[in-house]
Design an enzyme around this catalytic site. Structure first.
Site, PDB file in Angstrom:
ATOM      1  N   ARG A 216      98.092 -51.001  38.871  1.00  0.00           N
ATOM      2  CA  ARG A 216      98.734 -51.606  37.881  1.00  0.00           C
ATOM      3  C   ARG A 216     100.236 -51.305  37.304  1.00  0.00           C
ATOM      4  O   ARG A 216     100.510 -50.041  37.626  1.00  0.00           O
ATOM      5  CB  ARG A 216      97.960 -51.292  36.436  1.00  0.00           C
ATOM      6  CG  ARG A 216      96.391 -52.092  36.608  1.00  0.00           C
ATOM      7  CD  ARG A 216      96.648 -53.299  36.077  1.00  0.00           C
ATOM      8  NE  ARG A 216      95.320 -54.071  36.128  1.00  0.00           N
ATOM      9  CZ  ARG A 216      94.742 -54.797  36.963  1.00  0.00           C
ATOM     10  NH1 ARG A 216      95.121 -54.894  38.389  1.00  0.00           N
ATOM     11  NH2 ARG A 216      93.460 -55.329  36.838  1.00  0.00           N
TER      12      ARG A 216
ATOM     13  N   GLU B 254     104.273 -57.778  33.906  1.00  0.00           N
ATOM     14  CA  GLU B 254     104.205 -58.784  34.885  1.00  0.00           C
ATOM     15  C   GLU B 254     103.787 -60.354  33.870  1.00  0.00           C
ATOM     16  O   GLU B 254     103.535 -60.252  32.876  1.00  0.00           O
ATOM     17  CB  GLU B 254     102.738 -58.766  35.533  1.00  0.00           C
ATOM     18  CG  GLU B 254     102.416 -59.043  36.731  1.00  0.00           C
ATOM     19  CD  GLU B 254     101.348 -58.392  37.478  1.00  0.00           C
ATOM     20  OE1 GLU B 254     101.293 -57.023  37.693  1.00  0.00           O
ATOM     21  OE2 GLU B 254     100.504 -58.943  38.020  1.00  0.00           O
TER      22      GLU B 254
ATOM     23  N   HIS C 200     101.401 -59.744  42.823  1.00  0.00           N
ATOM     24  CA  HIS C 200      99.853 -59.312  42.563  1.00  0.00           C
ATOM     25  C   HIS C 200      99.152 -59.994  43.483  1.00  0.00           C
ATOM     26  O   HIS C 200      98.168 -60.864  43.041  1.00  0.00           O
ATOM     27  CB  HIS C 200      99.551 -59.689  41.026  1.00  0.00           C
ATOM     28  CG  HIS C 200      98.502 -58.676  40.706  1.00  0.00           C
ATOM     29  ND1 HIS C 200      98.596 -58.265  39.229  1.00  0.00           N
ATOM     30  CD2 HIS C 200      97.412 -58.005  41.307  1.00  0.00           C
ATOM     31  CE1 HIS C 200      97.465 -57.605  39.178  1.00  0.00           C
ATOM     32  NE2 HIS C 200      96.645 -57.398  40.335  1.00  0.00           N
TER      33      HIS C 200
HETATM   34  C1  DGY Z   1      91.872 -56.458  40.008  1.00  0.00           C
HETATM   35  O1  DGY Z   1      90.923 -56.945  40.265  1.00  0.00           O
HETATM   36  O2  DGY Z   1      91.876 -55.722  39.121  1.00  0.00           O
HETATM   37  C2  DGY Z   1      93.110 -56.989  40.629  1.00  0.00           C
HETATM   38  O3  DGY Z   1      94.351 -56.457  40.132  1.00  0.00           O
HETATM   39  C3  DGY Z   1      92.941 -58.230  40.960  1.00  0.00           C
HETATM   40  O4  DGY Z   1      92.108 -58.603  41.959  1.00  0.00           O
END
Ligand code: DGY
Length: 343
Positions: A247, A276, A294
């Site tokens: 993240r 983001e 991402h």
């Molecule tokens: C998640 O699943 O948390 C990812 O960031 C996206 O697949």
């Protein structure tokens, strides 16, 4: 008779939608395109209509969304991370929340390695070089990258893994093929690290100081927000790289730009960003960064599985069963949940 209503905040793969329909659910998918998401008002409206909300990480699911519907029976997130959902409020209101763990572990670990190799071996830069027509003659000094293998300077490279959950552990496992030494830091998984065949426990400062590659795989929480900032970059080697496919806010992006520009570290591979889809000013100009939109779990097979897991959780919620991947299981023993199920 309908099993109940599911509002899906953005279109997911048919594997999940078909499963919901076959189970007898009435499904409404937010109708917008790929480059936009529903407004907060539209999510609230969807929540009001639905029995279960099938949410994506792009939509904040906050108190306003949850309080809009006293009969909401669950929130099934289409992602393993669920920091967009206020789980504290969900538990207080008696709403189970689920995620999609496991099915995207390897895909995300692979992408982390793609970032590692890309930034350290100039893969993205080399691609642009070719497409730009700059390649005139092979040269011994052309686009020299760092050596990720144990050869070169005769020293095993060190991978530092921060956050030793499923994905961190899968990233560490892949380092075996490169004969790397793996250091790991995770205050919630010290025993697992110490029991691991490959990884060695290291305090965060030691990991930062000794690693050639530092990769973050923690959840985003108040504890991990800006876990890596100026002081941490200063502890890293000037030849080291930082990677983030977890993240964005775990890394202080403004401090990262300074570290990249001032040579505090050699480079960065990022799949996620603090705000983001925006990037902090200056990041896009850093030539020693590889930047992806991402893509951690972005394979068709994985997204099918995520859709299937999210739908399976939603169906359980509609049936009044325990969701298999509930992240706040205590909710089932609460009077708030009992009161909600009677609605
Ligand atoms: C998640 O699943 O948390 C990812 O960031 C996206 O697949």
């Amino acid at each position: 008779m309908s099993l109940g209503r599911v509002f899906v905040t953005r279109r997911i793969r048919d594997a999940g939608l078909d499963l919901l329909t076959k189970a007898g659910a009435e499904v409404q998918v937010w109708p917008g395109g790929e480059d936009e998401g529903p407004s907060q008002d539209e999510v609230i409206e969807g929540s009001r209509w639905a029995d279960v909300l099938l949410s994506l990480l792009t939509e904040p699911v906050n108190r306003a969304v949850m309080e809009a519907n006293p009969s909401l029976r669950g929130i099934a997130q289409f992602a393993v991370g669920y920091d967009n959902i206020d789980v504290g409020v969900a538990t207080e209101l008696g709403i189970p929340v689920s995620n999609t763990p496991g099915v995207l572990t390897n895909t995300t670990a692979d992408l982390t390695w793609a970032l590692l190799l890309s930034v350290s071996r100039n893969i993205a830069t080399g691609d642009q070089y070719m497409r730009g027509g700059h390649y005139k003659l092979w040269g011994p000094n052309l686009l020299l990258g760092e050596d990720t293998s144990p050869g070169g300077d005769g020293r095993r490279k060190v991978l530092g893994v921060i956050g030793f959950g499923r994905i961190g552990e899968a990233v560490a496992r892949r380092a075996m093929g490169f004969d790397m030494r793996v250091l790991a830091y995770d205050p919630y998984a010290r025993e697992a690290i110490e029991a691991d065949d490959q990884a060695e426990w290291a305090e965060l400062d030691v990991l930062l100081g000794e690693s050639d590659f530092v990769t973050v795989h923690t959840v985003l929480s108040d504890e991990t927000r800006h876990l890596i900032s100026t002081a941490e970059f200063e502890k890293m080697k000037p030849t080291a790289y930082i990677l983030n496919a977890a993240r964005g806010p775990i890394i202080d992006e403004a401090a990262l730009v300074v570290a990249l520009n001032e040579g505090q570290i050699a480079g960065a591979g990022l799949d996620v960003y603090e705000r983001e889809p925006e990037m902090v000013e200056g990041l896009a100009q850093c030539e020693n960064a590889v930047l992806l939109p991402h893509l951690g779990s972005a394979s068709r097979g994985t997204r099918d599985k995520m859709a299937t897991v999210a739908a399976t959780n939603a169906i359980a919620m509609l049936r009044g069963d325990r969701a298999p991947n509930c992240v706040n299981p205590d909710v089932y023993d609460s009077s708030a949940y009992a009161g909600r199920s009677r609605n």
